[in-house]
Design a protein around this motif. Structure first.
Motif, PDB file in Angstrom:
ATOM      1  N   ASP A   3       0.822  -1.212   0.000  1.00 30.57           N
ATOM      2  CA  ASP A   3       0.000   0.000   0.000  1.00 30.57           C
ATOM      3  C   ASP A   3       0.855   1.260   0.000  1.00 30.57           C
ATOM      4  O   ASP A   3       0.510   2.255  -0.612  1.00 30.57           O
ATOM      5  CB  ASP A   3      -0.917   0.005   1.231  1.00 30.57           C
ATOM      6  CG  ASP A   3      -1.941  -1.105   1.160  1.00 30.57           C
ATOM      7  OD1 ASP A   3      -2.427  -1.511   2.215  1.00 30.57           O
ATOM      8  OD2 ASP A   3      -2.247  -1.561   0.039  1.00 30.57           O
ATOM      9  N   ARG A   4       1.954   1.215   0.714  1.00 26.31           N
ATOM     10  CA  ARG A   4       2.815   2.383   0.831  1.00 26.31           C
ATOM     11  C   ARG A   4       4.238   1.903   1.081  1.00 26.31           C
ATOM     12  O   ARG A   4       4.461   0.917   1.758  1.00 26.31           O
ATOM     13  CB  ARG A   4       2.344   3.269   1.987  1.00 26.31           C
ATOM     14  CG  ARG A   4       3.035   4.613   2.081  1.00 26.31           C
ATOM     15  CD  ARG A   4       2.308   5.495   3.102  1.00 26.31           C
ATOM     16  NE  ARG A   4       2.420   4.970   4.450  1.00 26.31           N
ATOM     17  CZ  ARG A   4       3.426   5.250   5.280  1.00 26.31           C
ATOM     18  NH1 ARG A   4       4.397   6.054   4.885  1.00 26.31           N
ATOM     19  NH2 ARG A   4       3.473   4.743   6.492  1.00 26.31           N
ATOM     20  N   ILE A   5       5.189   2.611   0.502  1.00 29.59           N
ATOM     21  CA  ILE A   5       6.604   2.237   0.638  1.00 29.59           C
ATOM     22  C   ILE A   5       7.370   3.427   1.186  1.00 29.59           C
ATOM     23  O   ILE A   5       7.154   4.564   0.748  1.00 29.59           O
ATOM     24  CB  ILE A   5       7.193   1.801  -0.723  1.00 29.59           C
ATOM     25  CG1 ILE A   5       6.465   0.559  -1.242  1.00 29.59           C
ATOM     26  CG2 ILE A   5       8.684   1.535  -0.611  1.00 29.59           C
ATOM     27  CD1 ILE A   5       6.883   0.158  -2.645  1.00 29.59           C
ATOM     28  N   GLU A   6       8.228   3.173   2.141  1.00 27.61           N
ATOM     29  CA  GLU A   6       9.144   4.191   2.644  1.00 27.61           C
ATOM     30  C   GLU A   6      10.542   3.861   2.153  1.00 27.61           C
ATOM     31  O   GLU A   6      10.985   2.709   2.265  1.00 27.61           O
ATOM     32  CB  GLU A   6       9.145   4.234   4.165  1.00 27.61           C
ATOM     33  CG  GLU A   6       7.846   4.698   4.796  1.00 27.61           C
ATOM     34  CD  GLU A   6       7.944   4.702   6.321  1.00 27.61           C
ATOM     35  OE1 GLU A   6       8.491   5.685   6.865  1.00 27.61           O
ATOM     36  OE2 GLU A   6       7.514   3.718   6.940  1.00 27.61           O
ATOM     37  N   ILE A   7      11.232   4.853   1.627  1.00 25.81           N
ATOM     38  CA  ILE A   7      12.591   4.647   1.129  1.00 25.81           C
ATOM     39  C   ILE A   7      13.541   5.532   1.924  1.00 25.81           C
ATOM     40  O   ILE A   7      13.275   6.730   2.128  1.00 25.81           O
ATOM     41  CB  ILE A   7      12.680   4.964  -0.380  1.00 25.81           C
ATOM     42  CG1 ILE A   7      11.835   3.962  -1.169  1.00 25.81           C
ATOM     43  CG2 ILE A   7      14.123   4.943  -0.858  1.00 25.81           C
ATOM     44  CD1 ILE A   7      11.849   4.179  -2.652  1.00 25.81           C
ATOM     45  N   ALA A  16      10.930   0.140   3.488  1.00 22.93           N
ATOM     46  CA  ALA A  16       9.967  -0.417   4.443  1.00 22.93           C
ATOM     47  C   ALA A  16       8.592  -0.352   3.817  1.00 22.93           C
ATOM     48  O   ALA A  16       8.295   0.516   2.991  1.00 22.93           O
ATOM     49  CB  ALA A  16       9.998   0.382   5.745  1.00 22.93           C
ATOM     50  N   THR A  17       7.735  -1.285   4.198  1.00 30.02           N
ATOM     51  CA  THR A  17       6.342  -1.289   3.759  1.00 30.02           C
ATOM     52  C   THR A  17       5.455  -1.094   4.977  1.00 30.02           C
ATOM     53  O   THR A  17       5.926  -1.041   6.112  1.00 30.02           O
ATOM     54  CB  THR A  17       6.000  -2.615   3.056  1.00 30.02           C
ATOM     55  OG1 THR A  17       6.201  -3.685   3.983  1.00 30.02           O
ATOM     56  CG2 THR A  17       6.873  -2.814   1.825  1.00 30.02           C
ATOM     57  N   PRO A  22      11.886  -1.395   8.331  1.00 27.34           N
ATOM     58  CA  PRO A  22      12.863  -1.137   7.266  1.00 27.34           C
ATOM     59  C   PRO A  22      13.845  -2.280   7.090  1.00 27.34           C
ATOM     60  O   PRO A  22      14.351  -2.846   8.068  1.00 27.34           O
ATOM     61  CB  PRO A  22      13.571   0.137   7.743  1.00 27.34           C
ATOM     62  CG  PRO A  22      12.578   0.810   8.633  1.00 27.34           C
ATOM     63  CD  PRO A  22      11.824  -0.292   9.312  1.00 27.34           C
ATOM     64  N   VAL A  23      14.105  -2.629   5.848  1.00 24.95           N
ATOM     65  CA  VAL A  23      15.033  -3.700   5.505  1.00 24.95           C
ATOM     66  C   VAL A  23      16.179  -3.079   4.712  1.00 24.95           C
ATOM     67  O   VAL A  23      15.951  -2.401   3.703  1.00 24.95           O
ATOM     68  CB  VAL A  23      14.344  -4.799   4.667  1.00 24.95           C
ATOM     69  CG1 VAL A  23      15.360  -5.861   4.244  1.00 24.95           C
ATOM     70  CG2 VAL A  23      13.198  -5.413   5.446  1.00 24.95           C
ATOM     71  N   GLY A  83      10.234  -7.603   0.465  1.00 22.53           N
ATOM     72  CA  GLY A  83       8.793  -7.823   0.435  1.00 22.53           C
ATOM     73  C   GLY A  83       8.063  -6.989  -0.591  1.00 22.53           C
ATOM     74  O   GLY A  83       6.858  -6.768  -0.481  1.00 22.53           O
ATOM     75  N   ILE A  84       8.781  -6.510  -1.597  1.00 24.60           N
ATOM     76  CA  ILE A  84       8.198  -5.646  -2.634  1.00 24.60           C
ATOM     77  C   ILE A  84       8.388  -6.331  -3.978  1.00 24.60           C
ATOM     78  O   ILE A  84       9.417  -6.974  -4.227  1.00 24.60           O
ATOM     79  CB  ILE A  84       8.893  -4.264  -2.641  1.00 24.60           C
ATOM     80  CG1 ILE A  84       8.683  -3.548  -1.299  1.00 24.60           C
ATOM     81  CG2 ILE A  84       8.388  -3.400  -3.771  1.00 24.60           C
ATOM     82  CD1 ILE A  84       9.570  -2.350  -1.120  1.00 24.60           C
ATOM     83  N   ASP A  85       7.407  -6.184  -4.860  1.00 23.25           N
ATOM     84  CA  ASP A  85       7.497  -6.750  -6.205  1.00 23.25           C
ATOM     85  C   ASP A  85       8.493  -5.915  -7.009  1.00 23.25           C
ATOM     86  O   ASP A  85       8.145  -4.900  -7.607  1.00 23.25           O
ATOM     87  CB  ASP A  85       6.121  -6.745  -6.872  1.00 23.25           C
ATOM     88  CG  ASP A  85       6.134  -7.471  -8.214  1.00 23.25           C
ATOM     89  OD1 ASP A  85       5.050  -7.743  -8.750  1.00 23.25           O
ATOM     90  OD2 ASP A  85       7.237  -7.746  -8.737  1.00 23.25           O
ATOM     91  N   GLY A  86       9.766  -6.345  -7.023  1.00 18.67           N
ATOM     92  CA  GLY A  86      10.817  -5.548  -7.655  1.00 18.67           C
ATOM     93  C   GLY A  86      10.575  -5.300  -9.128  1.00 18.67           C
ATOM     94  O   GLY A  86      10.814  -4.204  -9.630  1.00 18.67           O
TER      95      GLY A  86
END
Length: 961
Positions: A3-7, A16-17, A22-23, A83-86
């Motif tokens: 839904d939302r991504i933090e970079i 992070a999602t 954060p990874v 955990g994100i669809d790269g």
């Protein structure tokens, strides 16, 4: 997708999602740079070579394309691990690579920039919230940007963020002082000094914090530290501002050579809003006033002359012990009251038996004062002698005047104030990066004042559009920003076509004449003489810049002297950067002029004159583009294209005027060379009127057919060429018939009717020789050569004989084009010679011919020609297994054909790129390229290409097993 991504790019590279902490992204140095660049530029596709330059710098490794694909793969893998669809977030395609984040996603450094902007806005009004905002910004910016990465782009970005960090610390120090926290102010200031040891403003804040804490000795030591660092490292002394703080700490008077550090006197008003931008202009005007006694700031209405003058005067107030005085003249209608206005502001008492002028001079004779005469334009005839007398009689007085035209007296220095800087067209970056443009910074400041909770980041592109469309005029920007209370920024941008209605309600604090944009321009217009008004409104028909000769043609009279006067009155801008001076109206001023023009009968006459001028120019250029002056005429049409577009827009509704069809029919070659294929064709087809003469209709049809053919729209091209042929035959125009048949022959080639095309070109060559037309002979020779070559390449005739015959035809064609001085024809012949040379066993000659052809086409900026020469060079490179060179050439071709809309050639380029990828061992890319080509081929209904591509795709799949 989440839904939302933090970079996170500062201190660590992590994502992070909404449902995960954060990874850290396991990326090497180069992948960090690529990821950071794509995140910062995520609002647009980034071309492969641009991204590579950011990663490796200008010295790219030979295998950079393959290496870059590996970098992209690593980034996608790291995103997937988090955990994100790269593959979905980091997309790739014809335009380039792009990061696509869900709505509501954030980037830490951009959030820090927004926090800093909020702190700057609140530091005077709400220091407690400003502390929180500045502290949040400093916390993020404390971490190294893309830690461990290097390269020119990273270093530039790190320097920018360090500057933001120091600014955040300085704002934090200032706000902490205002909040009664000198200890916090000191910590922030000391950290700023540690980051930038030579930044005097940070040292001054350290001194101020110590002084506020009651520790004057520490403040003096802080000054000494600053002085020593500057002297030892830079060999300079502290500036006047730092010295002034030091002197005040000592409780001493300044040295005799300095202006007394006394409280400023005068009548400057306290500003009600924050002053934004103009730092360069502000410093320059202040500097001018140290070397000259009269500076006149000129510029159009609403450009911000009055506000900047007050700011500059405030900066200089301490240098004038007898005061800085603002003498406002806008409301003064009677020039005879000018001197009385000045004496009233200065508080000059009437002396017995003396005139007001004598009393004024007696009062100022011994004074060191700065007079700010605001809005002199309507009183220039009275202001000029007044200022001249004051400066001659009162050696300690200096004058800063604002006016829409100079005072024209001895000793005057004119400073033409430009609009605020705006983002270049096409720059759609993040709001944080757009804030470096003063126009954007002003809009954001005023929009947040109107709606403090407004988040402008999602509307960054619309903010840039608004600023561009109002030309960076501060008044227009402030009026537009005020509308955020009732409209979104994209809605404001969309409605600016009716800018004078949209921007009608100004701030109540503005002068009455500036409470609407129209009123500001009315003020200038009302001050024009009748001849000046007539020329001004006539010039508004120009959509772009124009020459003095063009102005004469449109105005129907010698207009150059009146144009000069309009330049002096800040309604026309003169651009002297080229060999010929060109003039233009700012877009907002042009809209105003067009309103006036539409209300007058002269409007139709001016538009008709512009159209007639366009037709004459286009027909002269059409002939010029066939000879040695091609580059000159291309540059001329480049400069005038916007004006011609405006003329054709007007002509679209004037069905009885043939100048529009004449103009459109004559421009086909320019539009073809420059790649304006869709625009040119639609404009030509709009001019095909039933009441036009048959000869003009035939020319229009043939011109539209050429552009349709260049787009790869063969059925439309055939229909248009056939119409031209029928009309030419009815007129008995043998040369016109030959031109139409030439076009039909080219269409037949595109449809693989090679024998039919050969018959047409052979007949055309005979007719052209009979008529003695060298241009048509050259074109027929070249087209015939193409057919001969294609016949043997496709196995329908003998290769040995066909190659020799095609070479002879191309060589004769090239000689004729050289004799004509037709660079474009020469480039085409060289391309064809390069294409035939490999069949004669001479790849070296092919390379030489094609490289020369490409150079000529780049000089002409011939887009379709560049793609054609580059395509054959790409084939040569692929043949020699030089995959890197082949890829670069075919990617350039694909980009050009995509821009031109030629889907047939896009299929060919995609197929070549698939072959390159396969040669490099990248079967995944090869498959994607073939699939893209197949989709285009299916849409075009090209069954031959579709079948071939399906076979290739099947073979690729089998080899992957």
């Amino acid at each position: 997708m989440a839904d939302r991504i933090e970079i996170f790019l500062a201190g660590r590279v992590a994502v992070a999602t909404t449902d995960r902490e954060p990874v850290e992204c396991a990326l090497g140095c180069r992948a960090r740079v690529a990821f950071g660049y794509l995140v910062v530029e995520r609002w647009r596709p980034v071309a492969a070579d641009e991204l590579a330059n950011a990663v490796w710098g200008e010295e790219l490794p030979p295998t950079w394309r393959a290496a870059l694909r590996g970098v992209i793969a690593r980034i996608r893998a790291a995103l997937t691990a988090a955990g994100i669809d790269g593959a979905r977030v980091l997309t790739s395609g014809v335009p380039g690579y792009q990061i696509d984040l869900p709505a509501g996603s954030t980037v830490d450094i951009e959030g820090a920039e927004r926090s800093l902007q909020a702190a700057l806005e609140r530091v005077d009004l709400d220091p407690f919230r400003a502390c929180a905002d500045a502290r949040a910004a400093a916390h993020v910016l404390r971490g190294d940007f893309l830690a461990g990465a290097e390269g020119p782009w990273v270093e530039r970005r790190q320097a920018e963020l360090t500057e933001f960090h120091v600014r955040a610390l300085e704002v934090l120090s200032t706000a902490a002082m205002s909040s009664g926290d000198p200890a916090g102010a000191l910590r922030a200031a000391e950290e700023a000094v540690s980051l930038q040891p030579f930044r005097e403003s940070a040292h001054v804040r350290v001194m101020a914090a110590h002084e506020a804490a009651g520790n004057r000795a520490a403040a003096l030591r802080a000054y000494e530290r600053c002085r020593r660092r500057l002297a030892e490292e830079l060999g300079i002394a502290p500036g006047p501002g730092t010295e002034r703080v030091y002197i005040e700490l000592l409780g001493q008077e300044p040295p005799a050579f300095e202006a007394p550090a006394v409280a400023a006197t005068g009548n400057l008003p306290a500003p009600l809003t924050r002053f934004v931008g103009r730092q360069g202009e502000r410093a320059r005007i202040a500097d001018l006033l140290t070397s000259t006694r009269l500076v006149t700031m000129t510029g159009p209405g609403g450009v911000g002359k009055s506000r900047l003058a007050i700011e500059v005067a405030g900066d200089l107030a301490r240098a004038y012990p007898d005061g800085v005085w603002l003498i406002e003249l806008a409301a003064l209608a009677d020039s005879s009251l000018l001197v009385e206005q000045a004496t009233s502001v200065l508080g000059v008492a009437d002396a017995a038996g003396a005139t007001a002028m004598q009393s004024l001079l007696a009062h100022l004779r011994s004074k060191r004062s700065l007079l700010v005469l605001d809005n002199c334009e309507h009183l220039v005839a009275a202001c000029a002698p007044l200022v001249d007398c004051v400066l001659r009689a009162c050696a300690g007085v200096r004058v800063l005047a604002t006016s829409r035209e100079p005072l024209c007296i001895g000793g005057e220095t004119i400073f033409a104030l430009p609009p605020l800087s705006i983002p270049p067209a096409g720059e759609e970056a993040s709001l944080g990066s757009l804030l470096r443009h003063d126009a954007v910074a002003l809009f954001v400041d005023r929009a947040h004042a109107a709606s403090p909770e407004l988040d402008l980041e999602p509307s960054a592109a619309a903010v840039a559009t608004v600023c561009r469309r109002v030309d960076g005029i501060p008044l227009a920007i402030e009026l537009a920003a005020a509308r955020v209370r009732s409209l979104t920024v994209p809605e404001i941008a969309q409605r600016l076509s009716d800018r004078f209605d949209l921007l009608a309600a100004g701030p109540r604090t503005a002068p009455r004449r500036h409470q609407t944009l129209r009123a500001a321009l009315d003020w200038s217009y009302d001050g024009l003489s009748s001849p000046e008004r007539r020329i001004f409104v006539a010039l508004s028909v120009f959509s772009g810049s124009f020459t003095a000769e063009a102005a004469d043609a449109i105005c129907g009279e010698p207009a150059v002297e009146l144009v000069f006067r309009l330049v002096d009155k800040s309604l026309v801008v003169a651009d002297r950067s080229g060999s010929t001076t060109r003039y233009r109206l700012l877009e907002t001023i042009r809209h105003y002029g067009k309103e006036k023009l539409g209300a007058e009968r002269a409007g139709v006459a001016a538009s008709r004159a512009l159209l007639q001028w366009s037709a004459t120019l286009a027909e002269a250029a059409e002939a010029g583009l066939e000879g040695p002056d091609q580059p000159v005429w291309l540059r001329t049409l480049d400069a005038e294209h916007d004006n011609i577009r405006g003329a054709l827009d007007w002509a679209a509704a004037e069905t009885a005027n043939l100048d529009g069809p004449r103009t459109a029919a004559a421009l086909w070659r320019y539009w073809e060379i420059r790649g304006f294929l869709g625009e040119g064709r639609s404009r030509i087809e709009a001019m095909m009127r039933v009441d036009a003469p048959a000869s003009l209709l035939a020319k229009l049809s043939n011109s539209a057919a050429v552009l349709a053919q260049s787009q790869g729209h063969l059925p439309a091209a055939r229909r248009l060429y056939q119409r031209a042929l029928d009309l030419r035959r009815s007129l008995g125009d043998r040369l016109g018939v030959t031109a139409a048949l030439n076009g039909l022959g080219n269409v037949a080639v595109g449809e693989d009717d090679l024998f039919g095309a050969k018959l047409i070109f052979e007949q055309n060559l005979d007719t052209s020789r009979e008529l003695g037309d060298p241009r048509m002979i050259a074109a027929s020779l070249m087209n015939l050569g193409v057919v001969v070559q294609l016949l043997f390449v496709t196995g329908r005739t003998s290769e040995h004989e066909g190659a020799a015959e095609a070479h002879a035809l191309y060589s004769e064609s090239q000689c004729m084009y050289r004799a004509l001085g037709d660079t474009r024809g020469v480039a085409q012949s060289l391309e064809n010679l390069g294409a035939i040379a490999p069949y004669q066993g001479d790849d070296g000659a092919a390379q030489s011919f094609l490289e020369e052809s490409l150079v000529l086409r780049r000089q002409l900026h011939d887009k379709s020609g560049i793609a054609a020469s580059a395509r054959f060079l790409g084939h040569l490179a692929l043949k020699g297994r030089r995959y890197g060179a082949a890829r670069g050439l075919h990617e350039e071709c694909l980009a050009i054909e995509s821009e031109l809309g030629n889907r047939l050639l896009m299929v060919a380029d995609l197929a070549s790129l698939a072959e390159i990828a396969e040669g490099e061992g990248d079967h995944d890319e090869a498959g994607r390229r073939i699939e893209d080509a197949l989709a285009l081929s299916d849409a075009l209904g090209d069954t031959g290409s579709t079948t071939m591509l399906r076979v290739r795709l099947q073979a690729l799949a089998e080899s992957a097993r």
